[in-house]
Write a protein that holds these residues in place. Structure first.
Motif, mmCIF file in Angstrom:
data_model
loop_
_atom_site.group_PDB
_atom_site.id
_atom_site.type_symbol
_atom_site.label_atom_id
_atom_site.label_comp_id
_atom_site.label_asym_id
_atom_site.label_seq_id
_atom_site.Cartn_x
_atom_site.Cartn_y
_atom_site.Cartn_z
ATOM 1 N N GLU A 49 -11.370 -14.573 11.499
ATOM 2 C CA GLU A 49 -11.413 -14.678 12.875
ATOM 3 C C GLU A 49 -13.051 -14.565 12.935
ATOM 4 N N LYS A 98 4.012 1.286 2.064
ATOM 5 C CA LYS A 98 4.282 0.187 2.837
ATOM 6 C C LYS A 98 3.954 -1.183 2.229
ATOM 7 N N TYR A 132 0.856 -1.322 -0.142
ATOM 8 C CA TYR A 132 0.034 -0.106 -0.053
ATOM 9 C C TYR A 132 0.794 1.115 0.130
ATOM 10 N N VAL A 181 3.144 -4.934 2.923
ATOM 11 C CA VAL A 181 2.208 -5.692 3.815
ATOM 12 C C VAL A 181 2.815 -7.249 3.650
ATOM 13 N N HIS A 211 -6.896 -15.718 15.759
ATOM 14 C CA HIS A 211 -6.003 -15.324 16.751
ATOM 15 C C HIS A 211 -5.716 -16.299 17.779
ATOM 16 N N PRO A 247 0.753 -12.469 14.288
ATOM 17 C CA PRO A 247 0.371 -11.204 15.169
ATOM 18 C C PRO A 247 -0.343 -10.217 14.439
ATOM 19 N N SER A 248 -1.103 -9.491 15.129
ATOM 20 C CA SER A 248 -2.033 -8.454 14.506
ATOM 21 C C SER A 248 -1.062 -7.396 13.484
ATOM 22 N N GLY A 249 -1.748 -7.307 12.363
ATOM 23 C CA GLY A 249 -0.970 -6.514 11.180
ATOM 24 C C GLY A 249 -0.177 -7.250 10.285
ATOM 25 N N ALA A 250 -0.035 -8.656 10.865
ATOM 26 C CA ALA A 250 0.930 -9.477 9.783
ATOM 27 C C ALA A 250 0.290 -9.637 8.508
ATOM 28 N N GLY A 251 -0.759 -9.135 8.243
ATOM 29 C CA GLY A 251 -0.957 -9.499 6.961
ATOM 30 C C GLY A 251 -2.088 -10.630 6.727
ATOM 31 N N LYS A 252 -2.591 -11.207 7.716
ATOM 32 C CA LYS A 252 -3.541 -12.363 7.532
ATOM 33 C C LYS A 252 -4.836 -12.001 6.791
ATOM 34 N N SER A 253 -5.474 -10.884 7.141
ATOM 35 C CA SER A 253 -6.807 -10.698 6.266
ATOM 36 C C SER A 253 -6.454 -10.042 5.025
ATOM 37 N N THR A 254 -5.186 -9.668 5.021
ATOM 38 C CA THR A 254 -4.704 -9.445 3.261
ATOM 39 C C THR A 254 -4.597 -10.676 2.643
ATOM 40 N N ARG A 257 -8.131 -11.558 1.701
ATOM 41 C CA ARG A 257 -8.449 -10.684 0.754
ATOM 42 C C ARG A 257 -8.325 -11.179 -0.736
HETATM 43 N N1 LIG Z 1 -6.145 -0.402 2.300
HETATM 44 C C1 LIG Z 1 -4.966 -0.319 2.931
HETATM 45 N N2 LIG Z 1 -4.345 0.726 2.950
HETATM 46 C C2 LIG Z 1 -3.082 0.811 3.546
HETATM 47 N N3 LIG Z 1 -2.584 -0.177 4.490
HETATM 48 C C3 LIG Z 1 -3.473 -1.199 4.593
HETATM 49 C C4 LIG Z 1 -4.655 -1.252 3.993
HETATM 50 N N4 LIG Z 1 -5.111 -2.671 4.376
HETATM 51 C C5 LIG Z 1 -4.290 -3.135 5.405
HETATM 52 N N5 LIG Z 1 -3.411 -2.243 5.594
HETATM 53 C C6 LIG Z 1 -2.362 -2.592 6.369
HETATM 54 O O1 LIG Z 1 -1.796 -3.650 6.253
HETATM 55 C C7 LIG Z 1 -1.339 -4.377 7.419
HETATM 56 C C8 LIG Z 1 -1.771 -5.895 7.430
HETATM 57 O O2 LIG Z 1 -3.189 -5.762 7.601
HETATM 58 P P1 LIG Z 1 -4.188 -6.941 7.874
HETATM 59 O O3 LIG Z 1 -5.291 -6.444 8.171
HETATM 60 O O4 LIG Z 1 -3.892 -7.766 6.977
HETATM 61 O O5 LIG Z 1 -3.500 -7.553 9.243
HETATM 62 P P2 LIG Z 1 -4.087 -8.899 10.008
HETATM 63 O O6 LIG Z 1 -3.021 -9.631 10.182
HETATM 64 O O7 LIG Z 1 -5.447 -9.006 9.406
HETATM 65 O O8 LIG Z 1 -4.078 -8.093 11.677
HETATM 66 P P3 LIG Z 1 -5.327 -8.478 12.617
HETATM 67 O O9 LIG Z 1 -5.005 -9.564 13.375
HETATM 68 O O10 LIG Z 1 -5.209 -6.815 13.626
HETATM 69 O O11 LIG Z 1 -6.634 -8.464 11.773
HETATM 70 C C9 LIG Z 1 -1.530 -3.379 8.521
HETATM 71 O O12 LIG Z 1 -0.441 -2.854 8.829
HETATM 72 C C10 LIG Z 1 -2.769 -2.659 7.876
HETATM 73 O O13 LIG Z 1 -2.671 -1.352 8.457
#
Ligand SMILES: Nc1ncnc2c1ncn2[C@@H]1O[C@H](COP(=O)(O)OP(=O)(O)OP(=O)(O)O)[C@@H](O)[C@H]1O
Ligand SMILES: Nc1ncnc2c1ncn2[C@@H]1O[C@H](COP(=O)(O)OP(=O)(O)OP(=O)(O)O)[C@@H](O)[C@H]1O
Ligand SMILES: [Mg+2]
Ligand SMILES: [Mg+2]
Lengths: 343, 274, 272, 272, 274
Positions: free
Chosen positions: B167, B17, B14, B19, B200, B38-45, B48
């Motif tokens: 989750e 950044k 992004y 991810v 988690h 961990p949170s922010g590791a990009g699991k949801s990404t 997606r």
């Molecule tokens: N559209 C976007 N634009 C910029 N940064 C993004 C976007 N979507 C996600 N991020 C960033 O990408 C990183 C990974 O996000 P993601 O939601 O995949 O993490 P996660 O592992 O699912 O965390 P969590 O456990 O908190 O859900 C985070 O730092 C988030 O801020």
């Protein structure tokens, strides 16, 4: 109360130093604006040791309402509105100055029509219950018709020009400066104007009778200032032209346009003329016509059961209507002082 | 089993950044993959990308060896932690929705015999998740667990090949969580689904799935934490394990507190980084 | 002593507490009116309650000799018609536009700026244009109301739709929904209660624009009557008319509120 | 094919897409104006862009020979002053009343109904009364703006405060807060971003009321000028003035929005 | 230990609906009481009575033998599941809030030396809950667990005698939950608090507390479910137990699913219904 008449009110009011006089933009009242800007008004006020604030009100009716509510000591008003708003509201009002009468400043304009006869059955846009309405009634009367022969739609004076631009509007009654814009539109014909009913639509300076009784100096200062401006305008010299240009500017229009409006305004430049009219029997005839119309439209209020409910006083103790309830007084004595040079 | 999904050197960025970086892995048909980290590791990404909500910045995501279009489609169902059901539809209509959309492109409503068939199918589905008695309730009247059951029923009615869960039980009470585990396991087995679930809860991951992916950053620049992205740092196959042996497979680095749970007794599979 | 914030009057207490300030206001009016009438029995500025009652009874019961209609009734019907049509047009426009702008990013980019521009133009400043384009009939009055409130409603609704959780739109797409189905089956139904809420907020401006339009050119209507009788300062008619308008506005608000509760129970339940 | 809802234009695309409809509108105007001027070279209804530019250049650069002031500037200053004071009064009133009504149930019971009653009265209908009570000076114009928007804002803010989680008020009381502290330390700071939002919504009506007030009684101001030249159908002045008002409105909105983001970062972060 | 709180034949009714009936029990100073029971059993209502958020319809709640005024006061601190911290204040200011309110009735702000003392106290408190490094963050920037830590710190700074917790960990992930258990247990022991905690998690209740109260309806009218209220149907003292013996004390009727967990091996204490 009403039966005690002005005397009671006169007692209630104490002399004072500062007065608020309202006016709104109209050809016949622009001299007031000039009187203020040029310092003439202040000069006369100073002479009589008082202060006069001239307050411009964009909406004419609001200025009359303010006067009626007691927020203004005097106001520029037509004879009809002076009768139907303050006088009908129990506010004893004195006509200090008969400034002019409309001599073409009010008119009826048609599209696709050449004469009053073409008006029959049409819808007329005008400010209802105003002098335009009166003009329409008189115009119909003189052409052998009645108000019932047309339909009226109340239209704000600010919007009557754009109203006439609209295709579905084919007849309007209006005053200047709107009238001149409307006349100038393509296909427009003026079929009647106020020059055919001279002196019936008058522009006045009216003041509260009680205030005037307690403060005759207010009357003197206003009349003095007014006729000084009249004198300047009447001369026709460069100074007069400059004054008229300035009035045009204050009215938000061009000098040409304003001069055209002035042409349709019969200004009583000389106090003598106005006094002569005020003393003549004509004035009673004219005011009678106005009050008959007003009463017929219910403008005296629900309590008034006859056209005589409100009395109108004239010079030499002549009256129309209820002598015990005189609320509008044509008092030429101050104009007389100007005519006599006693101010 | 055959490979269903392939990630080929996938990067997600992004702006500045990063991810995800260099994610390369295959997911087999019929597997149950848990994603932890961990949170922010990009699991949801990661999820997606499979869902098609977005596309990778670099690299490719292949479904059946064909590049995925970045768009959601009925072959991949999804359940989010929240907002997964439509608040304005009753339980029953939430489930019917998918059938109506598919069958009536313009009106999105069914009538007559087709409606009858759809209604039956929807009721069966509600039965399967144990919500038949609440068919006329609105989601707001359901407990959190019931809402997630509904979301699963809603997703499954389209017979997706892949079910994505982000989750899904994060907001539920532990008792209800256990129920949901049983439900999901049952449906997965019955229907031959492929499931990718983000969680988690490390124990949940190891209890339910056939494979656990742990996402984390491999490199770290303390002055510019956004410079490096995460990737699958652990990739642990669990197909042939069961019960206690599963728990024992949890690498200690993944546990929330070292004071609890089992020690890492097994060598973990090396993440397949190309 | 109980903290002020913890004192909660009961049902009866609330009603009495609510009436007191209104009663005081009324009393002040009566005293002021009485004072003015002692000074001038014909005073028009603050008519007595009796005079207002007379005036309104006359307008509400005696047919106008010219038209044969009961003035108050005819005015009310005319105004409600204009208000109703204007508000209906605004509502439909706002709903359609709000939906499109909210659901389709491309349309939001295209139409968003022009809707914003139109929303900030004070409609009464462009009245002349309206008259010239639409004439002086009902159309321009209805248009003023519609133009006056539709842009605000549109923006409100579009913002609401684009604020719906993205998860819902994704989920619907995984269930096979196309763009049209997203609009009518996901966004539209959820938009409905918000529409009514937006409408309730817009009713105030709608009345203002109605009165402004009727003041400009009209021969019937509540606003027409108020501005007509203003020409002779008939406050005995103006004040009851204003009160009547207020009552109509309160009634409209209650109806909309009840409608929303009845029609969209899911939107008024306890949110989880 | 990508679904319509999934097409998201980039930054440049958005700007171009947004300009297109406005450009089209402008083009339509130019063509219509041209047609009317071909038919009647003196047409006043749709002045040419050139005529408007001339008119506005004159008003914006040439000092009025009588007053020595530049008309556009003087009008703008006068209107902004009225708008500013009116809106400021409304804001302070709404903040104080909204806080009291929201925090103190007893005051909500007492003042709620009368605030509702005042909120539903269309302010334009009571203009005559306002002018009579407050005279023709600045006071009545400022009052119309304040009365026009304050009741709505008050209700909005009061609803917001009473909608704050009750847990916060309980928690604060367990931390020793008294009623006053609840109001100023719990409710007030959280109300501030909502206040700005409410204000942004109220700016539209505020402009309408300003223009309405200036139309009735004034001798300077943007609304005054529009109504003054309306008598001559001087659209070459009216249209640029309307555009100018719109720009001022957009600027005010942007300023408020930025202010809110800067001053209350916690209210604009991602909510959990 | 001495009796701190007494319920004497307490009833709570909302109009027709009876929520609590005939609740009579004593809570001792320094005890850690967990309240469990099905949803709607009146657990939160019970807590609200102690908090002073509302008063009983009938009967009495006594604190130190004096009837409780139905008003919240600083001698009873509270942590709710949500909305427990002020979103517009930073972490540090959330904690300082209580000190400011008490010391400056009108301005609710402190200056000079008094402020310095308060700041020190607040920082100590933040240290105690492990939030010192986040002092300038806003609550929205914290995780759920950090928010609840903050809420606890905020409550404890007023040195309440009783700390009331209404499902304080209901929204947290299991890992973070364990941390919070340790934190609360530590603070309870250090500060000699009396804690009343509502929880949905029976294991949590039995793990942490010295006494578990289970609320439920004793009588049931199927045609008018609102006619009868709930009361404490189980009242289980646990002071002298530890570890596994605690888990073993869980009556089977309280477990979410009979298929899991231990069997009831111990006779449970009879609820003290007068
Ligand atoms: N559209 C976007 N634009 C910029 N940064 C993004 C976007 N979507 C996600 N991020 C960033 O990408 C990183 C990974 O996000 P993601 O939601 O995949 O993490 P996660 O592992 O699912 O965390 P969590 O456990 O908190 O859900 C985070 O730092 C988030 O801020
Ligand atoms: N102010 C109120 N008015 C009417 N009924 C209420 C009120 N407060 C609570 N109730 C009802 O009282 C019952 C008990 O509520 P309470 O919140 O104490 O239950 P709970 O045991 O805390 O449940 P949960 O586990 O869902 O939080 C519920 O049926 C609830 O609907
Ligand atoms: Mg995530
Ligand atoms: Mg509860």
């Amino acid at each position: 109360g009403g039966k005690e008449g002005p005397a009671a009110e006169t007692q209630a009011e104490a002399p004072k130093q500062e007065f608020n006089i309202g006016w709104s933009i109209y050809a016949g009242w622009m001299p007031w604006a000039y009187a203020e800007k040029s310092g003439i008004l202040k000069k006369w006020a100073d002479k009589y040791g008082i202060k006069i604030n001239l307050i411009q009100v964009n909406d004419y009716v609001e200025s009359i309402n303010q006067y009626t509510a007691g927020k203004l000591d005097g106001v520029g008003s037509t004879n009809m509105d002076a009768l139907t708003i303050p006088a009908a509201g129990g506010k004893d009002t004195t006509v200090l100055i008969i400034g002019d009468y409309s001599n073409g400043n009010d008119g009826i304009v048609l599209k696709n029509g050449a004469s009053m006869a073409d008006l029959k059955g049409r819808t007329v846009n005008l400010v209802e219950l105003s002098v335009s309405h009166y003009l329409l009634a008189r115009a119909l009367e003189l052409s052998g018709m009645k108000l019932a022969d047309v339909k009226t739609v109340n239209t704000s004076d600010a919007d009557i020009v754009s109203a006439f631009s609209s295709p579905d509007v084919t007849a309007v009654a209006a005053w200047n400066p709107q009238l001149s814009e409307i006349k100038a539109a393509k296909g427009a014909t003026m079929v009647f104007d106020s020059s055919k009913i001279p002196n019936e639509i008058q522009d006045l300076m009216t003041v509260s009778t009680a205030t005037l009784k307690a403060n005759p100096n207010l009357g003197k200062a206003l009349v003095g200032a007014w006729y000084e401006v009249m004198e300047i305008m009447a001369k026709g010299d460069a100074k007069a032209n400059a004054a008229i240009d300035q009035m045009a500017q204050l009215a938000g229009t061009t000098p040409e346009n304003y001069r055209a409006q002035l042409k349709a305004t019969y200004l009583y430049y000389k106090p003598q003329e106005a006094v002569a009219y005020a003393l003549s029997p004509d004035i009673i005839k004219h005011e009678d016509a106005v009050r008959q119309f007003s009463f017929s439209k219910g403008l005296f209020g629900p309590a008034a059961t006859s056209v005589d409910a409100i009395g109108i006083g004239f010079a030499n103790d002549k009256t129309l209507g209820d002598k015990a309830n005189v609320k509008l007084r044509f008092d030429p004595s101050f104009m007389q002082m100007a005519a006599d040079g006693k101010l | 089993m055959s490979t269903l999904l392939s990630f080929r050197d996938v990067w997600v960025e992004y702006g500045e950044k990063v991810v995800l970086e260099r994610v390369s892995l295959d997911i087999e048909e019929g597997s149950f993959v848990s994603v932890v980290g961990p949170s922010g590791a990009g699991k949801s990404t990661f999820l997606r990308l499979i869902l098609g909500q977005e596309g990778p910045t670099r690299g490719k995501v292949l479904l059946d060896d064909v590049a995925l279009k970045p768009e959601c489609n009925p072959d991949r169902g999804v359940v989010f932690q929240r907002y997964s059901v439509f608040p304005h539809l009753t339980v029953f209509k939430n489930v019917l929705f998918g059938l109506e959309c598919g069958a009536a492109p313009f009106t999105a409503r069914l009538f007559g015999a087709r409606r009858k068939a759809a209604v039956e199918q929807a009721m069966e589905m509600l039965d399967a998740v144990g919500l038949a008695h609440s068919r006329d309730a609105y989601p707001a009247q359901l407990s959190g667990g019931m809402q997630q059951r509904l979301a699963i029923a809603q997703a499954l009615i389209k017979h997706p090949r892949i079910l994505l869960l982000d989750e899904p039980f994060g907001a539920l009470d532990p008792g209800i969580r256990l129920d949901m585990h049983a439900l999901v396991t049952g449906l997965w087995q019955e229907r031959g689904l492929t499931i990718v679930m983000v969680t988690h809860d490390i124990h949940e991951a190891f209890k339910l799935s056939t494979r656990v992916l742990a996402f984390d950053k491999r490199r770290h620049d303390p002055h510019a934490p956004h410079r490096f992205g995460a990737t699958a740092t652990y990739d642990i196959p669990l197909e042939r394990r069961s019960g206690a042996s599963r728990e024992a497979a949890i690498p200690s680095a993944l546990l929330p507190r070292p004071s609890e749970g089992a020690q890492p007794t097994q060598a973990v599979a090396i993440p397949s980084i190309s | 002593m109980t903290r002020l914030v913890n004192i909660r009057p009961g049902r009866a207490g609330r009603i009495i507490a609510g009436i007191v300030p209104i009663a005081i206001l009324l009393l002040i009016y009566i005293i002021a009116s009485d004072m003015r009438h002692t000074a001038n029995p014909n005073d028009k500025v603050l008519p007595t309650l009796g005079a207002m009652a007379d005036a309104i009874a006359r307008l509400a019961t005696t047919p106008d000799p010219m038209t044969g209609r009961i003035t108050l009734l005819a005015d009310t019907m005319a105004s409600l018609y204009r208000l109703g049509v204007g508000v209906a047009i605004a509502t439909v426009t706002a709903l359609v536009l709000g939906l499109i702008l909210g659901v389709v990013p491309l349309m939001r980019a295209t139409l968003g700026p022009i809707v914003t521009l139109i929303a900030v133009i004070p409609p009464i400043a462009v009245l002349p244009i309206l008259f010239i384009v639409l004439g002086l009939g009902e159309a321009s009055k209805i248009a003023l109301i519609a133009i006056g409130i539709a842009p605000y409603m549109t923006r409100d609704l579009a913002a609401y739709v684009s604020g719906l959780p993205v998860e819902q739109f994704l989920k619907a797409q995984t269930l096979g929904a196309n763009s049209w189905q997203l609009a009518i089956r996901v966004a539209l139904p959820q938009l409905m209660p918000k529409l009514i809420e937006s409408l309730r907020f817009s009713m105030g401006p709608a009345w203002v624009f109605l009165i402004a339009a009727e003041a400009v050119a009209s021969d019937i209507g509540l606003g027409y009557r108020i501005f007509l009788v203003r020409r002779y300062l008939a406050m005995d008619i103006i004040l009851p008319y204003v009160l009547w308008i207020s009552l109509l506005a309160i009634a409209a608000d209650l109806i909309l509120h009840t409608l929303s509760r009845k029609a969209f129970p899911w939107a008024h339940g306890d949110a989880r």
